[in-house]
Design a protein around this motif. Structure first.
Motif, short mmCIF file in Angstrom:
data_model
loop_
_atom_site.label_atom_id
_atom_site.label_comp_id
_atom_site.label_asym_id
_atom_site.label_seq_id
_atom_site.Cartn_x
_atom_site.Cartn_y
_atom_site.Cartn_z
N GLY A 234 -49.66 -95.03 15.08
CA GLY A 234 -50.51 -93.81 14.53
C GLY A 234 -51.93 -94.21 13.20
N ARG A 235 -52.46 -93.33 12.55
CA ARG A 235 -53.16 -92.93 11.56
C ARG A 235 -52.37 -93.90 10.34
N GLY B 196 -53.23 -94.57 6.46
CA GLY B 196 -54.45 -94.30 5.25
C GLY B 196 -54.56 -95.70 4.35
N GLU C 133 -61.81 -99.13 9.67
CA GLU C 133 -60.50 -100.16 10.60
C GLU C 133 -60.47 -100.47 10.67
#
Length: 206
Positions: free
Chosen positions: A52-53, A55, A193
């Motif tokens: 997933g992402r 941070g 990103e």
């Protein structure tokens, strides 16, 4: 591997002549390969470990960050009990930032190594019995108990109460764990990103 038996035969051509002194010859070869029973490996979840992402604030600034372990399940199904080994191909070769025996996560920002992922096989069941995972770093000359699965050695399985010697298996089920590590945030240019882009081929040899 299921390779059919093939036959290669050269056509014999005779050149006739009335004289008994005239002769010629040609060679005929019969070739092919007999293979063991076919085996088919498969991975759960389409073979995808999804992190997933992540941070930027979750990355340690001055030391590597370990992401949550990913879990898949590896199954190998053979037509009959077969002696086989497992290895991997790192399709992001040269991008491992932690150890060359692990797998890379790709190159970002032109020249920055993002991290590494190591694979291990655990809780293996072979033909309804628990077995131990073993590995060899010398092309099968010697084996030792180890969950390692990677391109720096061969992986096989042994009986729990026997020497570390590979056994023939018909059906195998094992938990495959991916240990993903990202380099310190200070080693990355974090303006956009960044994709986590590991890609590994699990290869079965028999």
């Amino acid at each position: 591997m299921n390779t059919p038996l093939s036959l290669l035969a050269a056509v014999l051509l005779l050149t006739g002549a009335p004289s008994a002194l005239a002769s010629s010859n040609t060679d005929l070869s019969v070739t092919g390969m007999i293979t063991p029973s076919a085996c088919k490996p498969s991975l759960s979840s389409g073979g995808i470990v999804e992190h997933g992402r992540v941070g930027m604030k979750d990355l340690h600034p001055d030391q590597p960050t370990r992401l949550e372990n990913g879990t898949l399940y590896l199954d190998v199904n053979c037509e009959a009990a077969t002696l086989f080994t497992l290895t991997t191909v790192d399709n992001r070769s040269g991008s491992s930032a932690i150890s060359p025996s692990q797998h890379g996560l790709g190159i970002v920002n032109d020249d920055e190594k993002l991290g590494s992922v190591a694979l291990g096989l655990f809780d293996a069941i072979a033909d309804k019995a628990a077995v131990k995972t073993i590995s060899s770093r010398d092309d099968g000359v010697s084996w030792r108990a180890s969950p390692y699965l990677g391109h720096a050695g061969k992986t096989s399985f042994a009986a729990m109460n026997a020497p570390d010697t590979p056994i023939a298996i018909k059906d195998l089920h094992a938990r495959l764990t991916a240990f993903t590590i990202i380099v310190p945030a200070s080693d990355l240019t974090l303006t956009d990103e960044i994709p986590i882009d590991g890609h590994i081929t699990v290869q079965l040899d028999y």
